[in-house]
Scaffold this motif. Structure first.
Motif, PDB file in Angstrom:
ATOM      1  N   ASN C 248     -13.804  -9.713   0.203  1.00 40.43           N
ATOM      2  CA  ASN C 248     -12.813  -8.667   0.433  1.00 40.43           C
ATOM      3  C   ASN C 248     -11.876  -8.519  -0.746  1.00 40.43           C
ATOM      4  O   ASN C 248     -11.543  -7.413  -1.166  1.00 40.43           O
ATOM      5  CB  ASN C 248     -11.985  -8.997   1.678  1.00 40.43           C
ATOM      6  N   ILE C 249     -11.448  -9.658  -1.289  1.00 39.37           N
ATOM      7  CA  ILE C 249     -10.515  -9.591  -2.415  1.00 39.37           C
ATOM      8  C   ILE C 249     -11.183  -8.997  -3.633  1.00 39.37           C
ATOM      9  O   ILE C 249     -10.599  -8.188  -4.360  1.00 39.37           O
ATOM     10  CB  ILE C 249      -9.985 -10.994  -2.747  1.00 39.37           C
ATOM     11  N   GLU C 250     -12.447  -9.403  -3.848  1.00 41.65           N
ATOM     12  CA  GLU C 250     -13.134  -8.866  -5.029  1.00 41.65           C
ATOM     13  C   GLU C 250     -13.242  -7.362  -4.964  1.00 41.65           C
ATOM     14  O   GLU C 250     -13.199  -6.675  -5.977  1.00 41.65           O
ATOM     15  CB  GLU C 250     -14.529  -9.481  -5.130  1.00 41.65           C
ATOM     16  N   LEU C 251     -13.348  -6.845  -3.739  1.00 39.65           N
ATOM     17  CA  LEU C 251     -13.471  -5.402  -3.604  1.00 39.65           C
ATOM     18  C   LEU C 251     -12.155  -4.676  -3.781  1.00 39.65           C
ATOM     19  O   LEU C 251     -12.139  -3.473  -3.995  1.00 39.65           O
ATOM     20  CB  LEU C 251     -14.021  -5.062  -2.217  1.00 39.65           C
ATOM     21  N   THR C 252     -11.035  -5.420  -3.700  1.00 37.40           N
ATOM     22  CA  THR C 252      -9.743  -4.730  -3.720  1.00 37.40           C
ATOM     23  C   THR C 252      -9.432  -4.231  -5.115  1.00 37.40           C
ATOM     24  O   THR C 252      -9.425  -4.986  -6.075  1.00 37.40           O
ATOM     25  CB  THR C 252      -8.625  -5.681  -3.291  1.00 37.40           C
ATOM     26  N   GLU C 253      -9.153  -2.956  -5.192  1.00 36.67           N
ATOM     27  CA  GLU C 253      -8.715  -2.385  -6.463  1.00 36.67           C
ATOM     28  C   GLU C 253      -7.206  -2.510  -6.543  1.00 36.67           C
ATOM     29  O   GLU C 253      -6.523  -2.456  -5.537  1.00 36.67           O
ATOM     30  CB  GLU C 253      -9.087  -0.903  -6.509  1.00 36.67           C
ATOM     31  N   HIS C 254      -6.717  -2.640  -7.739  1.00 38.28           N
ATOM     32  CA  HIS C 254      -5.269  -2.769  -7.874  1.00 38.28           C
ATOM     33  C   HIS C 254      -4.634  -1.403  -8.043  1.00 38.28           C
ATOM     34  O   HIS C 254      -4.865  -0.713  -9.024  1.00 38.28           O
ATOM     35  CB  HIS C 254      -4.946  -3.640  -9.095  1.00 38.28           C
ATOM     36  N   GLU C 255      -3.833  -1.030  -7.066  1.00 35.03           N
ATOM     37  CA  GLU C 255      -3.117   0.241  -7.145  1.00 35.03           C
ATOM     38  C   GLU C 255      -1.664  -0.074  -7.364  1.00 35.03           C
ATOM     39  O   GLU C 255      -0.972  -0.485  -6.448  1.00 35.03           O
ATOM     40  CB  GLU C 255      -3.252   0.961  -5.785  1.00 35.03           C
ATOM     41  N   TRP C 256      -1.202   0.084  -8.560  1.00 31.76           N
ATOM     42  CA  TRP C 256       0.163  -0.344  -8.828  1.00 31.76           C
ATOM     43  C   TRP C 256       1.161   0.647  -8.245  1.00 31.76           C
ATOM     44  O   TRP C 256       1.192   1.814  -8.628  1.00 31.76           O
ATOM     45  CB  TRP C 256       0.374  -0.450 -10.326  1.00 31.76           C
ATOM     46  N   GLY C 257       1.967   0.160  -7.318  1.00 31.99           N
ATOM     47  CA  GLY C 257       2.922   1.038  -6.656  1.00 31.99           C
ATOM     48  C   GLY C 257       4.011   1.526  -7.577  1.00 31.99           C
ATOM     49  O   GLY C 257       4.709   2.479  -7.264  1.00 31.99           O
ATOM     50  N   LEU C 258       4.167   0.864  -8.720  1.00 28.50           N
ATOM     51  CA  LEU C 258       5.307   1.228  -9.568  1.00 28.50           C
ATOM     52  C   LEU C 258       4.906   2.131 -10.713  1.00 28.50           C
ATOM     53  O   LEU C 258       5.666   2.335 -11.648  1.00 28.50           O
ATOM     54  CB  LEU C 258       5.935  -0.040 -10.154  1.00 28.50           C
ATOM     55  N   GLU C 259       3.687   2.687 -10.630  1.00 29.87           N
ATOM     56  CA  GLU C 259       3.253   3.448 -11.797  1.00 29.87           C
ATOM     57  C   GLU C 259       4.123   4.658 -12.057  1.00 29.87           C
ATOM     58  O   GLU C 259       4.445   4.969 -13.193  1.00 29.87           O
ATOM     59  CB  GLU C 259       1.809   3.903 -11.573  1.00 29.87           C
ATOM     60  N   ASN C 260       4.487   5.346 -10.992  1.00 27.91           N
ATOM     61  CA  ASN C 260       5.326   6.521 -11.232  1.00 27.91           C
ATOM     62  C   ASN C 260       6.679   6.364 -10.552  1.00 27.91           C
ATOM     63  O   ASN C 260       7.232   7.301  -9.981  1.00 27.91           O
ATOM     64  CB  ASN C 260       4.622   7.783 -10.732  1.00 27.91           C
ATOM     65  N   VAL C 261       7.214   5.141 -10.612  1.00 22.28           N
ATOM     66  CA  VAL C 261       8.460   4.890  -9.894  1.00 22.28           C
ATOM     67  C   VAL C 261       9.614   5.694 -10.486  1.00 22.28           C
ATOM     68  O   VAL C 261      10.530   6.098  -9.771  1.00 22.28           O
ATOM     69  CB  VAL C 261       8.767   3.378  -9.887  1.00 22.28           C
ATOM     70  N   GLU C 262       9.551   5.943 -11.835  1.00 22.52           N
ATOM     71  CA  GLU C 262      10.648   6.721 -12.415  1.00 22.52           C
ATOM     72  C   GLU C 262      10.671   8.124 -11.829  1.00 22.52           C
ATOM     73  O   GLU C 262      11.735   8.651 -11.465  1.00 22.52           O
ATOM     74  CB  GLU C 262      10.499   6.831 -13.932  1.00 22.52           C
ATOM     75  N   ILE C 263       9.457   8.729 -11.732  1.00 23.29           N
ATOM     76  CA  ILE C 263       9.397  10.073 -11.166  1.00 23.29           C
ATOM     77  C   ILE C 263       9.900  10.045  -9.720  1.00 23.29           C
ATOM     78  O   ILE C 263      10.684  10.900  -9.298  1.00 23.29           O
ATOM     79  CB  ILE C 263       7.942  10.597 -11.196  1.00 23.29           C
ATOM     80  N   ARG C 264       9.473   9.017  -8.982  1.00 29.02           N
ATOM     81  CA  ARG C 264       9.896   8.929  -7.581  1.00 29.02           C
ATOM     82  C   ARG C 264      11.404   8.817  -7.486  1.00 29.02           C
ATOM     83  O   ARG C 264      12.030   9.414  -6.599  1.00 29.02           O
ATOM     84  CB  ARG C 264       9.267   7.699  -6.924  1.00 29.02           C
ATOM     85  N   LEU C 265      11.980   8.044  -8.406  1.00 28.88           N
ATOM     86  CA  LEU C 265      13.432   7.869  -8.380  1.00 28.88           C
ATOM     87  C   LEU C 265      14.120   9.183  -8.670  1.00 28.88           C
ATOM     88  O   LEU C 265      15.101   9.557  -8.009  1.00 28.88           O
ATOM     89  CB  LEU C 265      13.830   6.803  -9.403  1.00 28.88           C
ATOM     90  N   LEU C 266      13.610   9.914  -9.656  1.00 30.07           N
ATOM     91  CA  LEU C 266      14.219  11.195  -9.997  1.00 30.07           C
ATOM     92  C   LEU C 266      14.089  12.161  -8.832  1.00 30.07           C
ATOM     93  O   LEU C 266      15.016  12.909  -8.521  1.00 30.07           O
ATOM     94  CB  LEU C 266      13.564  11.771 -11.254  1.00 30.07           C
ATOM     95  N   VAL C 267      12.930  12.141  -8.182  1.00 28.37           N
ATOM     96  CA  VAL C 267      12.759  13.020  -7.025  1.00 28.37           C
ATOM     97  C   VAL C 267      13.725  12.628  -5.920  1.00 28.37           C
ATOM     98  O   VAL C 267      14.325  13.470  -5.260  1.00 28.37           O
ATOM     99  CB  VAL C 267      11.298  12.939  -6.515  1.00 28.37           C
ATOM    100  N   LYS C 268      13.901  11.305  -5.744  1.00 32.54           N
ATOM    101  CA  LYS C 268      14.766  10.833  -4.658  1.00 32.54           C
ATOM    102  C   LYS C 268      16.185  11.327  -4.827  1.00 32.54           C
ATOM    103  O   LYS C 268      16.856  11.658  -3.849  1.00 32.54           O
ATOM    104  CB  LYS C 268      14.745   9.307  -4.664  1.00 32.54           C
ATOM    105  N   TYR C 269      16.652  11.360  -6.079  1.00 27.96           N
ATOM    106  CA  TYR C 269      18.016  11.818  -6.290  1.00 27.96           C
ATOM    107  C   TYR C 269      18.079  13.316  -6.502  1.00 27.96           C
ATOM    108  O   TYR C 269      19.128  13.845  -6.844  1.00 27.96           O
ATOM    109  CB  TYR C 269      18.616  11.096  -7.501  1.00 27.96           C
ATOM    110  N   GLY C 270      16.948  13.975  -6.376  1.00 30.19           N
ATOM    111  CA  GLY C 270      16.963  15.428  -6.435  1.00 30.19           C
ATOM    112  C   GLY C 270      16.925  16.014  -7.813  1.00 30.19           C
ATOM    113  O   GLY C 270      17.194  17.194  -7.999  1.00 30.19           O
TER     114      GLY C 270
END
Lengths: 293, 113, 331
Positions: C248-270
């Motif tokens: 199961n672990i070998e099959l897991t791909e790494h999806e980094w949650g922080l890849e677009n965190v800057e964009i998310r932050l900017l969106v969060k503050y409008g």
């Protein structure tokens, strides 16, 4: 009396280390006997006050609490660990060690005794052995995020304790990486807590991985809106990155994003500082300083 | 942490009254039915006043519970997490060591309330 | 209209109050007392809780490492994730966390000799006995002494089907189903007294009817208490579990949650519109689809650019064409 019990309960829940407050509130409770009115909570209060009294140096109060607990729960491992802590506090380290060994002989998996052994090694002045013991403990109890936090702190303390220059370079390289590893485990075990992300971000910054640190600081502010320490972290990172040459790594944050984030952080910091009750002069000074950073 | 509200006496009173009305209407129904049985009469549904009493008890209960219950907590985890102070980072209750200066500093200080 | 009046006309029967005094209340009192006694006996029988074994704890926690990594690995940067993935897959394969590294597969014939398995089975049997014996005894007692008459009238109407079950022993045709015998009072009490027991004995009481039902359906299994046992009751081969977790672990791909965190932050503050995030997601999906199906250079160009302004324009054009391609491929 009701208020004191409530404050003590809140402190138990938030796990903050405030022994002076606990003793100040708990001593009258224990000495007047009012603590018995709390029924089930009474024993937790006894334990809490005992530990706080040991921290503050009030050995008679600690002794009294531990005696009460011993009377109610004779032979309990939890009470014996408190007795061990008492011996640790007054400096009788070997005797404390004997108690912990005895507890572990009876029940191998007793986590309290194992943890106390680790701290005992540190108090004895054997940090390397303490780290070894803690690593062994974490090998068995992987899910104890408290242990991982403590290990991260151990590594960072090691960093501060190396005085030889070459060792310092090695230490900086190795210890930060080890501490970062520990914080990663903590984050995996408690992903929603922004405080752990903050510590991880600051370790990364100290390791000079500024791009990664910036992302982590952004995560902190995302998890906890307007977190001032996180915003400062963002400003530090963006100012470093903007001054450096633009990275050719496609995954790195683009220049315009950096500028946008920098602007956002400045704005939020100004908003946070401007909204308080400070004098206007303080506000203008802090505003000027933030904008120039 | 949730602040305990001062006990709402009005709320408690409303709950008690509601319970009394409920009990009374229940007992009245029982008496009414046994009367009908004794008199061998037709059952035409409950008399109006018992029904009104019942509805009043429900209303009083609702009012009382709403007043007595605690405040709502936020649904977003974010707001709960925001209350977490940074001191929780360094506090690891199972890992306290006692070789700090606390023992010396507070030794001769009487910690008064 | 006529049918309604027939149904509503309740059969008014006057029951001897002695029935209430000598049947209704005694049955209830007896059940409460038996429940309390059963709880205490169960506590005595169970004795002290089993001592935990260090190695078993390590085994289960070791397995959790893999699970935690899979679940929350998205919070870690890539190098950290890959390092852990490599280490854990290696460790699981080699069996570093196994309690008994050289154990291998236990031959089925020796299953009865494994002390842990036998103990687990004994525990289960004890629990079942404690649950079933009182039930059977009380049911027998009720059937023997209290059969042949109606005890209570249920306040809610029931269908005819219940008549045979609830009025056992009273063979009439016209009596309302709402008049029931003492056995059904026993059943009512069985379920209804749960909350009373919780009040008397605290929440972890051993007289839980729900557990009775479960115990009855899984009779003879000592599986519940022993973590090593699988659902079939055979001692599980931990090595196989570790291997499956490793896959199961070998099959897991790494999806980094922080890849677009800057964009998310900017969106969060409008500062940026929320649509930017949607466009980024589309661009990424397009990039993934096209890289996996190895199509034209234009689409892969979209995948490599990360800055939002470029992505918005290119993604809008490429998304339309790529979705058409995907549609044709799937058709």
């Amino acid at each position: 009396m009701v208020n004191a019990a409530k404050v003590l309960q809140d402190l138990r829940a938030s796990a903050e280390r405030k022994p002076d407050v606990v003793v100040r509130l708990g001593k009258p409770l224990v000495e007047s006997g009012a603590v018995k009115k709390l029924d089930a909570d009474a024993w937790l209060v006894y334990e809490q006050v005992a530990i706080a009294a040991l921290e503050v140096g009030d050995d008679t109060l600690a002794h009294r609490c531990i005696e009460a607990l011993e009377a109610k729960f004779p032979g309990s491992a939890r009470v014996r660990r408190l007795q061990g802590m008492q011996l640790e506090a007054v400096g009788r380290l070997e005797d404390a060690g004997e108690i912990y060994k005895a507890i572990l002989r009876e029940d191998e998996t007793n986590v309290l005794a194992a943890k106390r052994q680790v701290m005992l090694l540190r108090t004895m002045g054997l940090p390397a052995e303490a780290i070894g013991a803690l690593v062994k403990y974490l090998d068995i109890n992987y899910t104890d995020f408290e242990g991982w936090l403590q290990l991260a702190d151990f590594y960072l303390e090691e960093l501060m304790n190396t005085f030889v220059f070459l060792d310092q370079l090695l230490a900086a390289f190795l210890r930060y990486a080890q501490a970062a590893f520990c914080m990663e485990e903590v984050i995996m075990l408690q992903p929603q807590n922004h405080v752990f992300h903050l510590k991880y971000a600051e370790i990364l910054y100290s390791q000079d991985s500024i791009g990664l640190a910036l992302k982590q600081f952004c995560r902190v502010v995302e998890l906890c809106k307007d977190h001032v320490r996180g915003l400062y972290g963002i400003k530090l990172c963006t100012s470093r990155l903007l001054k450096a040459a633009p990275s050719r790594n496609p995954a790195a944050t683009s220049q315009e994003d950096l500028k946008a984030i920098d602007l956002l952080a400045t704005e939020r910091l100004l908003a946070v500082y401007g909204s308080g009750n400070a004098a206007a002069s303080v506000k203008t000074t802090s505003a000027k300083w933030i904008e120039s950073a | 942490m949730a602040v305990q509200q001062a006990p709402s006496y009005l709320g408690r009173l409303a709950c008690v009254l509601g319970f009394l009305f409920l009990f009374h209407s229940g007992y009245s129904t029982f008496e009414h039915l046994s009367y009908l049985k004794a008199v061998d009469g037709h059952e035409s549904g409950l008399p109006l006043d018992i029904t009104i009493e019942l509805i009043m008890s429900v209303a009083l209960f609702g009012l009382g519970i709403v007043m007595v219950a605690d405040d709502f907590k936020e649904i977003l985890m974010e707001t709960e997490m925001a209350k977490q102070s940074i001191e929780s980072l360094d506090a690891r209750p199972s890992f306290y060591a006692f070789d700090h200066r606390g023992r010396a500093v507070f030794r001769n200080v009487v910690l008064k309330n | 209209m006529g049918a309604w009046t027939v149904i509503q006309e309740r059969q008014a029967m006057l029951l001897d109050p002695a029935i209430r005094d000598w049947v209704l209340l005694p049955i209830m009192v007896v059940m409460i007392l038996v429940g309390v006694v059963r709880h205490h006996i169960t506590v005595l029988l169970n004795g002290t809780p089993k001592k935990a074994d260090l190695k078993s704890a390590r085994e289960t926690k070791g397995l959790q490492r893999g699970a935690v990594l899979r679940a929350y690995g998205s919070h870690l940067p890539e190098h950290a994730f890959e390092a852990r993935k490599a280490y854990i897959t290696d460790a699981f394969e080699k069996g570093t966390y196994l309690k008994d590294p050289k154990g291998g597969n236990k031959p089925k014939g020796n299953v009865m000799q494994d002390p842990a398995y036998v103990e687990g089975m004994m525990d289960g049997m004890k629990k079942n006995m404690m649950n079933i014996v009182p039930q059977t005894v009380i049911m027998g007692w009720i059937n023997f002494f209290f059969s042949g008459f109606v005890l209570i009238k249920l306040p809610f109407p029931l269908t005819i089907r219940f008549k045979s079950m609830l009025q056992r022993g009273i063979e009439t045709q016209d009596m309302d189903v709402t008049w029931v015998s003492s056995l059904s009072w026993y059943f009512l009490n069985l379920f209804g007294l749960q909350s009373v027991f919780t009040l008397l004995l605290g929440s972890g009481h051993a007289a839980d009817a729900m557990r009775d039902m479960q115990a009855m359906s899984t009779m003879g299994m000592g599986a519940a208490t022993n973590p090593q046992m699988g659902p079939t009751g055979q001692p599980q081969d931990m090595h196989k579990i570790f291997l499956s977790e490793k896959e199961n672990i070998e099959l897991t791909e790494h999806e980094w949650g922080l890849e677009n965190v800057e964009i998310r932050l900017l969106v969060k503050y409008g500062k940026l519109p929320r649509s930017i995030l949607e466009d980024q997601k589309k661009a990424k999906a397009v990039g993934n689809a096209s890289s996996s199906s190895s199509s034209s250079a234009a689409s892969s160009h979209v995948a490599s650019s990360t800055s939002p302004s470029q992505a918005t324009m290119a993604a809008a054009a490429a998304a339309a064409s790529a979705s058409k391609k995907k549609g044709r491929r799937q058709a």
